[in-house]
Write a protein that holds these residues in place. Structure first.
Motif, PDB file in Angstrom:
ATOM      1  N   ILE A 203      57.220 -49.561  47.632  1.00 47.28           N
ATOM      2  CA  ILE A 203      56.955 -49.153  46.359  1.00 47.28           C
ATOM      3  C   ILE A 203      56.183 -50.502  45.572  1.00 47.28           C
ATOM      4  O   ILE A 203      55.111 -50.331  44.847  1.00 47.28           O
ATOM      5  CB  ILE A 203      58.208 -49.062  45.451  1.00 47.28           C
ATOM      6  N   LYS A 204      56.584 -51.767  46.074  1.00 48.23           N
ATOM      7  CA  LYS A 204      56.076 -53.037  45.547  1.00 48.23           C
ATOM      8  C   LYS A 204      54.536 -52.980  46.154  1.00 48.23           C
ATOM      9  O   LYS A 204      53.713 -53.478  45.608  1.00 48.23           O
ATOM     10  CB  LYS A 204      56.736 -54.071  45.947  1.00 48.23           C
ATOM     11  N   GLN A 205      54.435 -52.586  47.269  1.00 47.58           N
ATOM     12  CA  GLN A 205      53.084 -52.759  47.978  1.00 47.58           C
ATOM     13  C   GLN A 205      52.252 -51.643  47.291  1.00 47.58           C
ATOM     14  O   GLN A 205      50.842 -52.127  46.988  1.00 47.58           O
ATOM     15  CB  GLN A 205      53.283 -52.163  49.486  1.00 47.58           C
ATOM     16  N   GLN A 206      52.719 -50.482  47.075  1.00 46.37           N
ATOM     17  CA  GLN A 206      51.772 -49.485  46.425  1.00 46.37           C
ATOM     18  C   GLN A 206      51.245 -50.112  45.055  1.00 46.37           C
ATOM     19  O   GLN A 206      50.108 -49.940  44.516  1.00 46.37           O
ATOM     20  CB  GLN A 206      52.594 -48.290  46.386  1.00 46.37           C
ATOM     21  N   ARG A 207      52.306 -50.590  44.142  1.00 40.11           N
ATOM     22  CA  ARG A 207      52.010 -51.019  42.989  1.00 40.11           C
ATOM     23  C   ARG A 207      50.995 -52.102  42.819  1.00 40.11           C
ATOM     24  O   ARG A 207      50.344 -52.543  41.955  1.00 40.11           O
ATOM     25  CB  ARG A 207      53.370 -51.568  42.102  1.00 40.11           C
ATOM     26  N   ALA A 208      51.176 -53.000  44.023  1.00 45.60           N
ATOM     27  CA  ALA A 208      50.125 -54.225  43.910  1.00 45.60           C
ATOM     28  C   ALA A 208      48.766 -53.998  44.491  1.00 45.60           C
ATOM     29  O   ALA A 208      47.802 -54.576  44.304  1.00 45.60           O
ATOM     30  CB  ALA A 208      50.770 -55.132  45.048  1.00 45.60           C
ATOM     31  N   GLN A 209      48.398 -52.618  45.074  1.00 45.96           N
ATOM     32  CA  GLN A 209      47.336 -52.426  45.389  1.00 45.96           C
ATOM     33  C   GLN A 209      46.194 -52.443  44.173  1.00 45.96           C
ATOM     34  O   GLN A 209      46.411 -52.045  43.047  1.00 45.96           O
ATOM     35  CB  GLN A 209      47.130 -50.954  46.036  1.00 45.96           C
ATOM     36  N   ALA A 210      45.107 -53.104  44.510  1.00 47.62           N
ATOM     37  CA  ALA A 210      44.057 -53.208  43.345  1.00 47.62           C
ATOM     38  C   ALA A 210      43.332 -52.044  43.106  1.00 47.62           C
ATOM     39  O   ALA A 210      43.462 -50.987  43.867  1.00 47.62           O
ATOM     40  CB  ALA A 210      42.909 -54.171  43.985  1.00 47.62           C
ATOM     41  N   LEU A 211      43.018 -51.824  41.711  1.00 52.15           N
ATOM     42  CA  LEU A 211      42.309 -50.560  41.420  1.00 52.15           C
ATOM     43  C   LEU A 211      40.818 -50.579  41.780  1.00 52.15           C
ATOM     44  O   LEU A 211      40.315 -49.592  41.804  1.00 52.15           O
ATOM     45  CB  LEU A 211      42.660 -50.415  40.047  1.00 52.15           C
ATOM     46  N   VAL A 212      40.472 -51.870  41.791  1.00 54.69           N
ATOM     47  CA  VAL A 212      38.798 -51.891  42.153  1.00 54.69           C
ATOM     48  C   VAL A 212      38.726 -52.212  43.669  1.00 54.69           C
ATOM     49  O   VAL A 212      39.588 -53.343  43.912  1.00 54.69           O
ATOM     50  CB  VAL A 212      38.269 -52.926  41.194  1.00 54.69           C
ATOM     51  N   ILE A 213      38.172 -51.570  44.418  1.00 55.26           N
ATOM     52  CA  ILE A 213      37.900 -51.914  45.796  1.00 55.26           C
ATOM     53  C   ILE A 213      36.758 -52.977  45.846  1.00 55.26           C
ATOM     54  O   ILE A 213      35.547 -52.916  45.299  1.00 55.26           O
ATOM     55  CB  ILE A 213      37.308 -50.676  46.458  1.00 55.26           C
ATOM     56  N   ALA A 214      37.011 -54.179  46.543  1.00 57.81           N
ATOM     57  CA  ALA A 214      36.111 -55.357  46.581  1.00 57.81           C
ATOM     58  C   ALA A 214      34.917 -54.961  47.428  1.00 57.81           C
ATOM     59  O   ALA A 214      35.363 -54.272  48.652  1.00 57.81           O
ATOM     60  CB  ALA A 214      36.818 -56.521  46.838  1.00 57.81           C
ATOM     61  N   PRO A 215      33.543 -55.137  47.305  1.00 55.25           N
ATOM     62  CA  PRO A 215      32.767 -54.780  48.407  1.00 55.25           C
ATOM     63  C   PRO A 215      32.758 -55.892  49.458  1.00 55.25           C
ATOM     64  O   PRO A 215      33.391 -56.829  49.451  1.00 55.25           O
ATOM     65  CB  PRO A 215      31.349 -55.161  47.712  1.00 55.25           C
ATOM     66  N   LEU A 216      32.325 -55.140  50.765  1.00 56.91           N
ATOM     67  CA  LEU A 216      32.398 -56.140  51.983  1.00 56.91           C
ATOM     68  C   LEU A 216      31.149 -55.782  52.673  1.00 56.91           C
ATOM     69  O   LEU A 216      30.793 -54.584  52.692  1.00 56.91           O
ATOM     70  CB  LEU A 216      33.591 -55.853  52.728  1.00 56.91           C
ATOM     71  N   GLY A 217      30.485 -57.024  53.038  1.00 60.04           N
ATOM     72  CA  GLY A 217      29.410 -56.623  53.961  1.00 60.04           C
ATOM     73  C   GLY A 217      28.073 -56.234  53.222  1.00 60.04           C
ATOM     74  O   GLY A 217      27.404 -55.434  54.024  1.00 60.04           O
ATOM     75  N   MET A 218      27.951 -56.419  51.976  1.00 61.21           N
ATOM     76  CA  MET A 218      26.806 -55.811  51.123  1.00 61.21           C
ATOM     77  C   MET A 218      25.422 -56.407  51.667  1.00 61.21           C
ATOM     78  O   MET A 218      24.395 -55.762  51.658  1.00 61.21           O
ATOM     79  CB  MET A 218      26.981 -56.204  49.753  1.00 61.21           C
ATOM     80  N   SER A 303      42.425 -52.955  49.157  1.00 62.05           N
ATOM     81  CA  SER A 303      41.727 -53.502  48.039  1.00 62.05           C
ATOM     82  C   SER A 303      40.365 -53.745  48.185  1.00 62.05           C
ATOM     83  O   SER A 303      39.789 -54.575  47.328  1.00 62.05           O
ATOM     84  CB  SER A 303      42.601 -54.543  47.399  1.00 62.05           C
ATOM     85  N   GLN A 304      39.703 -53.645  49.741  1.00 63.60           N
ATOM     86  CA  GLN A 304      38.554 -54.224  49.795  1.00 63.60           C
ATOM     87  C   GLN A 304      37.809 -53.166  50.850  1.00 63.60           C
ATOM     88  O   GLN A 304      38.616 -52.346  51.501  1.00 63.60           O
ATOM     89  CB  GLN A 304      38.540 -55.494  50.661  1.00 63.60           C
ATOM     90  N   GLN A 305      36.508 -53.213  50.984  1.00 62.34           N
ATOM     91  CA  GLN A 305      35.947 -52.013  52.003  1.00 62.34           C
ATOM     92  C   GLN A 305      36.339 -52.564  53.330  1.00 62.34           C
ATOM     93  O   GLN A 305      36.413 -53.740  53.561  1.00 62.34           O
ATOM     94  CB  GLN A 305      34.220 -51.963  51.731  1.00 62.34           C
ATOM     95  N   GLY A 306      35.911 -51.691  54.098  1.00 54.66           N
ATOM     96  CA  GLY A 306      36.242 -51.762  55.734  1.00 54.66           C
ATOM     97  C   GLY A 306      35.021 -51.569  56.671  1.00 54.66           C
ATOM     98  O   GLY A 306      33.452 -51.612  55.913  1.00 54.66           O
ATOM     99  N   LEU A 307      35.041 -51.564  57.948  1.00 54.75           N
ATOM    100  CA  LEU A 307      34.085 -51.391  58.698  1.00 54.75           C
ATOM    101  C   LEU A 307      32.955 -50.216  58.429  1.00 54.75           C
ATOM    102  O   LEU A 307      31.852 -50.358  58.578  1.00 54.75           O
ATOM    103  CB  LEU A 307      34.760 -51.233  60.224  1.00 54.75           C
ATOM    104  N   LEU A 308      33.593 -49.112  58.029  1.00 56.49           N
ATOM    105  CA  LEU A 308      32.583 -47.863  57.871  1.00 56.49           C
ATOM    106  C   LEU A 308      31.805 -48.074  56.551  1.00 56.49           C
ATOM    107  O   LEU A 308      30.740 -47.825  56.460  1.00 56.49           O
ATOM    108  CB  LEU A 308      33.578 -46.654  57.634  1.00 56.49           C
ATOM    109  N   ASP A 309      32.089 -48.829  55.535  1.00 52.99           N
ATOM    110  CA  ASP A 309      31.482 -49.200  54.431  1.00 52.99           C
ATOM    111  C   ASP A 309      30.164 -50.341  54.924  1.00 52.99           C
ATOM    112  O   ASP A 309      29.196 -49.943  54.552  1.00 52.99           O
ATOM    113  CB  ASP A 309      32.045 -50.000  53.340  1.00 52.99           C
ATOM    114  N   VAL A 310      30.581 -51.193  55.709  1.00 58.14           N
ATOM    115  CA  VAL A 310      29.505 -52.207  56.279  1.00 58.14           C
ATOM    116  C   VAL A 310      28.683 -51.328  57.005  1.00 58.14           C
ATOM    117  O   VAL A 310      27.395 -51.720  56.908  1.00 58.14           O
ATOM    118  CB  VAL A 310      30.453 -53.272  57.216  1.00 58.14           C
ATOM    119  N   LEU A 311      28.966 -50.452  57.779  1.00 60.98           N
ATOM    120  CA  LEU A 311      28.046 -49.561  58.790  1.00 60.98           C
ATOM    121  C   LEU A 311      27.057 -48.816  57.683  1.00 60.98           C
ATOM    122  O   LEU A 311      25.984 -48.830  57.915  1.00 60.98           O
ATOM    123  CB  LEU A 311      28.823 -48.686  59.522  1.00 60.98           C
ATOM    124  N   SER A 312      27.634 -48.399  56.457  1.00 58.26           N
ATOM    125  CA  SER A 312      26.782 -47.719  55.389  1.00 58.26           C
ATOM    126  C   SER A 312      25.912 -48.690  54.854  1.00 58.26           C
ATOM    127  O   SER A 312      24.661 -48.237  54.735  1.00 58.26           O
ATOM    128  CB  SER A 312      28.078 -46.973  54.685  1.00 58.26           C
TER     129      SER A 312
END
Length: 546
Positions: A203-218, A303-312
């Motif tokens: 539950i703590k983990q879910q509450r702590a998840q960021a609402l905004v996804i940080a970009p990665l590998g732009m 809370s951040q993008q991952g591999l599939l985002d970087v490929l995109s």
């Protein structure tokens, strides 16, 4: 005689009795491990074992007295009995331990997978250890001490229990400390504190998840290929399910479970690979993140993008095709196809699920019609248990006798392994079919093709009396961590991205892990970005610029 007379009991006695019942009735796994960790059963160790029993009873008694009030205690105890009875069943039946990742895996499992765990023994356990004590508590007439006197007695009960527990801990600390320090799994085995702590952590983990996804590998870009080969590339990333490396004949397993892949001349099999986690809910987000196992946490990954985002970002078209329970957030920003739900007339679907070959349906057309470089992720049903026998079509039920029930305790270990090996045999066929499809596309469509396969985690098949997966990583057995990883590259793919096949073949015996996947996928596609780490790229020593 009036049979409707309800039992009468004082509130403190009810809590004390409940505490004793919890410690005794639901903790067979804990006591087996604890007694073994402290030297086994003997008269010399009896004082320590009895003191530990009393210590736990007093601690439970102190905690439960906090909620020992009219209109509260009965509902709480009913929930406790029901939840703990189910926990008891899974811990004793499959040798599982309960931590945050196990709760996450449970909550993120789809209904069909969960249904495979249901059987009469589970219902009997919940009836005897959950429903029966719940009914007794519901029918009981509890005498509560009223007013200030009652409150004083309750505080005294809590304080006294904690004081005596502290004294016992002090007296036996020298014997307890080594066992608790060297056997960290004990905290995952003590019910109900194990699942209460795990749920709280989740539950703590879910509450702590960021609402905004940080970009990665732009900044990701494809380095221009030298020479004349600039044909489109299509890569299949096949995410296996519950496949352990130990049962692949390519890794030396005695039973021939990889007859088709063994005939693929350009297939590279990496024999020493460890997973990021022991459950899909952890391993899949982790392997597609840039975090690595040591830095991974669920809230960071989400809370951040991952591999599939970087490929995109680098200009690849990305598609996730799923025959499992979803991508656990890793494919939220790319195209997604759910192929796990049966459709009338589909040749790969039987009853309420589909075989993995459905993931290949329509792929040649998708590949032919793509107008840019493409990465397609295929998420298998694989070898998901305990219903291993359901994972392979009849033509691949070659090993036997086969366990055909989810009540693994009623099967011999040999029949469980046979059912599991049939699922690996089918995965062998599925992967070989994928490679043949890519070969055909490379020839007909002049496309550079590749396939990368790895499993999310392994599986216990009775070793150390453990079954299934999801053990806390720190105490997990090798069978749940050691996974297969394979690579196939067409000649055109190797040419376009300047990959030395013989160099890669020389590295197949090196130790790798899921940490290498993120950077290796970027490296094999010549993607330049600040988040790329060549030190974790399997391909890095084996690529050269023309």
């Amino acid at each position: 005689m009036n049979l409707n007379i309800a039992p009468r009991i004082t509130a403190p006695l009810l809590i004390l009795g409940t505490s004793i019942f919890l410690v005794l009735a639901y903790n067979a796994s804990f006591w087996r491990t604890f007694i073994s960790a402290t030297g086994g059963v003997s008269l010399a160790h009896l004082p320590l074992h009895l003191a530990t029993f009393v210590l736990l009873v007093l601690l439970f008694n102190a905690c439960l007295n906090i909620i020992n009030f009219r209109f509260i205690v009965k509902p709480v105890l009913v929930v406790l009995f029901m939840a703990t009875s189910a926990t008891y069943y899974f811990m004793n039946q499959y040798g599982t331990a309960i931590d945050k990742s196990m709760i996450q895996n449970l909550l993120e499992t789809d209904i069909r997978e969960a249904a495979e765990l249901l059987n009469w023994k589970l219902l009997l356990t919940i009836t005897l250890l959950g429903i029966v004590p719940s009914l007794l508590v519901c029918r009981a007439k509890i005498a509560f001490y009223a007013g200030k006197r009652g409150l004083v007695l309750q505080v005294a009960n809590i304080s006294g229990s904690l004081l005596v527990a502290a004294l016992l801990l002090f007296l036996f600390f020298k014997s307890l400390a080594p066992a608790l320090r060297e056997h960290r799994e004990l905290r995952f085995l003590l019910a109900p504190t194990n699942y209460i702590q795990a749920i709280n952590g989740y539950i703590k983990q879910q509450r702590a998840q960021a609402l905004v996804i940080a970009p990665l590998g732009m900044d990701a870009t494809k380095r221009m290929a030298g020479g004349g080969n600039r044909q489109r590339s299509v890569t299949l990333i096949v995410v296996g399910e519950t496949a352990r490396a130990a049962n692949f004949s390519l890794n030396g397993y005695a039973r021939v479970t990889n007859p088709e892949l063994a005939t693929q001349p350009d297939l590279l099999n990496f024999s020493d690979v460890e997973s990021c986690g022991t459950a899909t809910a952890v391993s899949v987000p982790c392997v597609f993140s840039a975090l690595g196992r040591e830095n991974y946490s669920d809230d960071k990954a989400h809370s951040q993008q991952g591999l599939l985002d970087v490929l995109s970002h680098a200009g690849f078209k990305v598609l996730w095709r799923d025959n499992n329970s979803g991508c656990k957030g890793t494919c939220d920003r790319v195209e997604f196809e759910d192929l796990s739900k049966p459709e009338p007339g589909n040749r790969w679907c039987v009853d309420d699920e589909c075989f993995d070959e459905r993931l290949l349906d329509g792929l040649p057309e998708l590949i032919r019609n793509a107008r840019q470089d493409m990465v397609i992720v295929l998420h298998q049903k694989g070898s998901h248990g305990p219903a291993y026998w359901k994972r392979a079509p009849a033509a691949f039920q070659r090993f036997g006798p086969v366990c055909q029930t989810n009540q693994l305790e009623s099967c011999s270990r040999e029949s469980i392994v046979a059912a599991y090996d049939n699922s690996i045999l089918y995965t062998d066929h599925f992967l070989n079919q994928a490679i043949e499809l890519l070969k055909a596309s490379a020839e007909k469509e002049t496309i550079n093709t590749a396939m990368l396969y790895f499993s999310d985690h392994g599986e216990s098949l009775g070793e150390h009396n453990m079954y299934l997966h999801g053990a806390p990583y720190v105490i997990s057995p090798a069978e749940q961590r050691e996974v297969p990883l394979m690579l196939w590259l067409s000649e055109g793919f190797r040419s376009r991205f300047h990959i030395d096949q013989r160099c890669l073949a020389a590295r197949t015996g090196h130790a790798f892990s899921h940490d290498n996947v993120f950077h290796s996928v970027l490296g094999m596609h010549s993607i330049s970005t600040a988040v790329y780490n060549p030190g974790l790229d399997i391909f890095s020593p084996c690529t050269h610029e023309s």
